[in-house]
Design a protein around this motif. Structure first.
Motif, short mmCIF file in Angstrom:
data_model
loop_
_atom_site.label_atom_id
_atom_site.label_comp_id
_atom_site.label_asym_id
_atom_site.label_seq_id
_atom_site.Cartn_x
_atom_site.Cartn_y
_atom_site.Cartn_z
N HIS A 40 0.81 -1.22 0.00
CA HIS A 40 0.00 0.00 0.00
C HIS A 40 0.84 1.28 0.00
CE1 HIS A 40 -3.31 -2.70 0.82
NE2 HIS A 40 -4.18 -1.70 0.77
N GLY A 41 2.16 1.14 -0.02
CA GLY A 41 3.02 2.33 -0.02
C GLY A 41 2.80 3.18 1.20
N ASP A 42 2.53 4.46 1.00
CA ASP A 42 2.33 5.36 2.14
C ASP A 42 0.85 5.63 2.40
OD1 ASP A 42 1.75 6.83 -0.08
OD2 ASP A 42 3.02 8.56 0.42
N LYS A 43 -0.03 4.77 1.88
CA LYS A 43 -1.46 4.96 2.10
C LYS A 43 -1.86 4.47 3.51
CE LYS A 43 -2.70 4.41 -2.77
NZ LYS A 43 -3.43 3.56 -3.76
N VAL A 44 -2.89 5.07 4.08
CA VAL A 44 -3.41 4.66 5.38
C VAL A 44 -4.25 3.39 5.18
CG1 VAL A 44 -4.84 5.28 7.35
CG2 VAL A 44 -3.41 7.02 6.24
N ILE A 45 -4.01 2.38 6.02
CA ILE A 45 -4.73 1.12 5.93
C ILE A 45 -5.66 1.01 7.14
CG2 ILE A 45 -4.54 -1.38 5.65
CD1 ILE A 45 -1.66 -1.00 4.82
N SER A 46 -6.92 0.74 6.90
CA SER A 46 -7.90 0.66 7.98
C SER A 46 -7.80 -0.67 8.72
CB SER A 46 -9.32 0.81 7.42
OG SER A 46 -9.65 -0.31 6.60
N MET A 47 -8.38 -0.70 9.93
CA MET A 47 -8.40 -1.93 10.73
C MET A 47 -9.12 -3.05 9.98
SD MET A 47 -7.02 -2.03 13.85
CE MET A 47 -8.07 -2.95 14.96
N SER A 48 -10.25 -2.71 9.35
CA SER A 48 -11.02 -3.75 8.66
C SER A 48 -10.22 -4.35 7.51
CB SER A 48 -12.34 -3.17 8.14
OG SER A 48 -12.11 -2.11 7.24
N THR A 49 -9.45 -3.50 6.79
CA THR A 49 -8.62 -4.02 5.69
C THR A 49 -7.53 -4.93 6.22
OG1 THR A 49 -9.03 -2.03 4.38
CG2 THR A 49 -7.11 -3.35 3.78
N ILE A 50 -6.92 -4.54 7.33
CA ILE A 50 -5.87 -5.38 7.93
C ILE A 50 -6.43 -6.74 8.31
CG2 ILE A 50 -4.39 -5.63 9.97
CD1 ILE A 50 -3.93 -2.60 9.86
N LYS A 51 -7.60 -6.76 8.96
CA LYS A 51 -8.21 -8.03 9.37
C LYS A 51 -8.51 -8.91 8.16
CE LYS A 51 -10.40 -6.21 13.57
NZ LYS A 51 -11.69 -5.92 14.24
N GLU A 52 -9.06 -8.29 7.10
CA GLU A 52 -9.45 -9.07 5.92
C GLU A 52 -8.23 -9.59 5.16
OE1 GLU A 52 -11.86 -6.40 3.73
OE2 GLU A 52 -13.53 -6.43 5.16
N GLN A 53 -7.19 -8.76 5.04
CA GLN A 53 -6.04 -9.12 4.22
C GLN A 53 -5.03 -10.00 4.96
OE1 GLN A 53 -5.73 -8.33 0.89
NE2 GLN A 53 -7.81 -7.55 1.13
N VAL A 54 -4.88 -9.80 6.27
CA VAL A 54 -3.88 -10.56 7.04
C VAL A 54 -4.49 -11.82 7.65
CG1 VAL A 54 -2.25 -10.48 8.98
CG2 VAL A 54 -2.53 -8.48 7.50
N TRP A 55 -5.67 -11.67 8.24
CA TRP A 55 -6.32 -12.82 8.91
C TRP A 55 -7.44 -13.44 8.06
CZ3 TRP A 55 -4.19 -8.93 11.85
CH2 TRP A 55 -3.33 -9.33 12.86
N HIS A 56 -7.76 -12.77 6.95
CA HIS A 56 -8.80 -13.27 6.03
C HIS A 56 -10.16 -13.40 6.72
CE1 HIS A 56 -5.44 -13.96 3.40
NE2 HIS A 56 -4.91 -14.79 4.26
N THR A 57 -10.40 -12.56 7.69
CA THR A 57 -11.71 -12.51 8.35
C THR A 57 -11.85 -11.17 9.04
OG1 THR A 57 -13.13 -13.43 10.07
CG2 THR A 57 -10.78 -13.64 10.41
N GLU A 58 -13.09 -10.67 9.09
CA GLU A 58 -13.32 -9.39 9.79
C GLU A 58 -13.63 -9.59 11.25
OE1 GLU A 58 -18.07 -9.09 8.64
OE2 GLU A 58 -16.63 -7.72 7.74
N PHE A 59 -13.63 -10.86 11.70
CA PHE A 59 -14.00 -11.15 13.08
C PHE A 59 -12.78 -11.29 13.99
CE2 PHE A 59 -17.52 -12.85 10.49
CZ PHE A 59 -18.50 -11.99 10.93
N THR A 60 -11.59 -11.04 13.49
CA THR A 60 -10.40 -11.03 14.34
C THR A 60 -10.54 -9.93 15.40
OG1 THR A 60 -9.04 -11.77 12.50
CG2 THR A 60 -7.90 -10.75 14.34
N THR A 61 -10.10 -10.21 16.63
CA THR A 61 -10.23 -9.21 17.69
C THR A 61 -9.28 -8.05 17.45
OG1 THR A 61 -8.56 -10.27 19.09
CG2 THR A 61 -10.84 -11.01 19.35
N ASP A 62 -9.71 -6.86 17.85
CA ASP A 62 -8.85 -5.68 17.73
C ASP A 62 -7.56 -5.86 18.51
OD1 ASP A 62 -10.79 -4.55 16.17
OD2 ASP A 62 -11.49 -3.11 17.68
N ASN A 63 -7.66 -6.51 19.68
CA ASN A 63 -6.47 -6.70 20.51
C ASN A 63 -5.40 -7.50 19.80
OD1 ASN A 63 -6.94 -5.23 22.82
ND2 ASN A 63 -8.11 -6.84 23.81
#
Length: 714
Positions: A40-63
């Motif tokens: 993503h270069g220097d773009k801001v990445i949202s929490m929901s995008t991180i959960k979907e792209q790294v954990w492949h689910t939006e139900f990962t806990t914020d912690n």
């Protein structure tokens, strides 16, 4: 394609980042997160995008996201915050370090013009380059030796902190060792601190290396911990008996102080904790084949999902510490200490290295130290749960309950935590809240039955025998012949006066775990119900000889003393009283034990009524604060105490409570001369009639339940 972020080169095959000769290992999740930032270069990445792209689910806990971000920052930034990853409030995260991507074609394109330059210009450029390089080197030497202040890190003398002050201990060997350690490290002054202010004291010493030592009197041992940095981070533990090998102990500490440069990184334990259902269910399992299967599954998970031998060793060391803390498996201290120090030396920035050290210290009787290590960690659900366990070690049950409750509200599937949460609720003043969680239990898919047995005991405590039987029937397909199962069925049958089936289940329990806490009470209550009170003493003598090998457990010896007093055998009761003073409780709370001792003492003491009341008055608060459980022992103790104290009303209330949880015992109060006055009141007689009606109406379903479940233990 080679990618460089700031000073770090990404090594995709090894899941690590490299800078010159330094290599930092990342967990697969942290590495995927770093790759996401790069893409993503220097773009801001949202929490929901991180959960979907790294954990492949939006139900990962914020912690879990916060913890992974933190570990990645620690690896990239060397302790300097947000020079690589910036937090954008209410938006997400941004990679702010420069990204350089290059491949072989790019390197070749840069090299070709240089080869095309004429020799004349090449020589000129080379001469200029050499001149500039020499000037830079000369300037650096002048700056280092004449301008920049000399760094004292390489010759820094560590600080030595003694907990509770060695001047307070009577151990000459400890005082001598303090002197030897001070001499070996050229320490001129020794700091002193108390347990409560230990972290403040060592943080006040700055970012250098700090050694904290304490004398453990009951083991005549030295506990030594090496901290570094600010805030102070634990990097090494030593615990050894004084006089055993002081020279080796000092050598170990000195060598650790002189080589404080440690690797950063995450051992992959975070993924193990969050992904492994077996790990989250260990404590809730009884000592059965199911437990062995869970442990084997856990080790298989470690083998399959670790990408190098270092990770495997780290995960195994962490699991060993959990199994030892839960008293599931026994490991010698040397093995546990070796595993803790392996984690601290390689993953000292990881929560899980500190958790392992805390559990080890709590196991060694240093729970105050353990909690101080945990209380400043960045919180996730697992850390909060472990803090609850340490509170239990400190006998701070209300604070432990708050920790377990906090985790349960966010992660009901965390089985260990759910077990402790319900268990602590059961024994707290808030136990009525369990009723609200019955629907959660019905929807749950826990790997073990431990939590279900907590609710089973709650049903027994409130006389809800129909619900207790229904719960066992609903669990039939996944029940195993464990001590939990056989004890529960023995208690259920005993409470409903089916002594024949109670004894059959007791035989199975005796075969599984002859030292089980429920056996003495069940034997006692079954004999009393049959009018065979004298038989309990004979059983107890055999139990001591063949199982306990000593009069070491409080409950069976107390019941023996009450039996002897009921039979007016005061001489034997005097012997039982002597045994009670040194015996330890296996399931009773301290107030129950204190009041029980007072009862036997007073009944044997030749005192007039006024003297008796005077002796008992000091235990009144303890008697009023007694908490009930699934058996009628606390009510038996309360009724005996208040009868001796002259408060028949409170004795009557205790007997009625006992009738609710054990209708069969309602028929047995009459066999104790001490209780006959309270047992003959109109209210107790009404409770007895209700108890007998309940016993009669419950028998058909109880007999059918026994037949259906007994085959499991065949």
């Amino acid at each position: 394609m080679q990618v460089k972020v700031g000073k770090w080169i990404l090594e995709e095959r090894a899941f690590c980042i490299v800078c010159e000769d330094k290599q930092v290992e990342l967990s697969p999740t942290a590495f995927r997160l770093l790759q996401l930032f790069v893409s993503h270069g220097d773009k801001v990445i949202s929490m929901s995008t991180i959960k979907e792209q790294v954990w492949h689910t939006e139900f990962t806990t914020d912690n879990l996201v916060y913890q992974t971000i933190r570990n990645l920052r620690l690896a990239l930034e060397d302790g300097t915050e947000q020079t690589y990853i910036k937090t954008i409030p209410r938006s997400g995260y941004q990679l702010i370090a420069p990204i350089v991507k290059q491949n072989d074609e790019l390197v070749q394109a840069v090299a070709e013009p240089i080869e095309g330059i004429s020799n004349k210009y090449s020589k000129l450029l080379l001469t200029v380059f050499i001149g500039v390089t020499m000037a830079v080197v000369l300037a650096s030497i002048i700056f280092i030796y004449f301008i920049k202040p000399q760094s004292t890190d390489s010759v820094h003398i560590p600080d030595l902190v003694v907990i509770n002050g060695f001047y307070q201990t009577k151990s000459d060997s400890f005082n001598q060792l303090v002197s030897q350690l001070s001499s070996a490290l050229h320490i001129e002054s020794v700091q002193r601190a108390e347990h409560a202010s230990m972290r403040e004291a060592i943080n006040a010493l700055g970012s250098g290396t700090k050694i904290v030592i304490e004398h453990i009197p009951d083991k005549n041992a030295l506990l030594a911990m090496v901290f570094m940095g600010l805030p102070s981070r634990l990097i090494h533990i030593e615990m050894q008996a004084l006089g055993k090998n002081d020279r080796e102990l000092i050598s170990n500490i000195v060598s650790r102080v002189k080589t404080p440069m440690l690797k950063q990184g995450n051992s992959g334990i975070a993924e193990l904790v969050n992904a492994s259902k077996e790990l989250k269910a260990l404590v809730a399992l009884s000592n059965s084949e199911q437990l062995k299967t869970a442990i084997q599954s856990l080790h298989n998970d470690i083998e399959l999902n670790s990408f190098n031998e270092q990770q495997k060793v780290a995960k195994r060391a962490f699991v060993d510490m959990l199994l030892a803390f839960y008293k599931i498996e026994h490991f010698d201290n040397e093995r546990l200490l070796s595993g803790v120090n392996y984690l601290l030396a390689r993953y000292h920035q990881s929560n899980y290295a500190i958790i392992s050290a805390a559990l080890y210290l709590a196991n060694q009787g240093n729970a105050h130290f353990a909690f101080q290590l945990l209380e400043r960690l960045e919180q996730d659900h697992f850390v909060t749960f472990i803090q609850g366990l340490i509170h239990l070690e400190l006998n701070e049950d209300p604070r432990a309950l708050k920790h377990f409750e906090k985790v349960y509200k966010h992660e009901q599937s965390f089985e260990d935590n759910a077990y402790f949460y319900f268990y602590e609720l059961f024994y707290s003043e808030r136990e009525s809240q369990l009723d609200a969680y019955r629907s959660d239990l019905e929807r749950s898919n826990y790997a073990s039955n431990g939590i279900h047995y907590v609710f089973f005991n709650w049903y027994l405590k409130h006389g809800q025998f129909e619900q207790a039987m229904s719960l066992l029937l609903s669990m039939k397909e996944r029940l195993q012949c464990s001590d939990d199962m056989t004890r529960s069925l023995a208690m259920l049958n005993s409470a409903l006066r089916n002594t024949q089936w109670s004894e059959r289940w007791l035989q199975k329990l005796d075969g599984l775990n002859a030292r089980d806490w429920g056996i003495p009470w069940l034997i006692f209550s079954n004999y009393v119900m049959q009018g065979k009170l004298a038989s309990y003493s004979n059983w107890y003598n055999d139990y001591v000889s063949n199982v306990l090998a000593s009069h070491s457990l409080f409950e069976p010896v107390f019941l023996n003393a009450m039996t002897q007093l009921a039979l007016e055998d005061k001489q034997q009761a005097m012997q039982s009283l002597a045994f009670m003073t040194s015996a330890s409780g296996s399931f009773s709370q301290d107030p129950v034990i204190d009041v029980a001792k007072a009862i036997v003492n007073v009944r044997l003491a030749p005192a007039n009524p006024d003297e008796r009341v005077s002796l008992l008055s000091q235990y009144e608060d303890s008697a009023l604060a007694l908490k009930g459980d699934e058996i009628a022992l606390p009510e038996f103790v309360m009724a005996s105490y208040f009868t001796l104290y002259g408060d028949v009303g409170k004795a009557e209330q205790a007997l009625i409570l006992g009738c609710i949880k054990s209708p069969a015992m309602c028929n047995a109060w009459q066999f104790f001369p001490l209780l006959q006055g309270a047992a003959s009141t109109l209210n107790v007689e009404r409770a007895l009639q209700h108890a007998n009606d309940l016993i009669k109406s419950s028998q058909p379903k109880l007999i059918e339940l026994n037949k259906q479940l007994y085959d499991i233990c065949q």
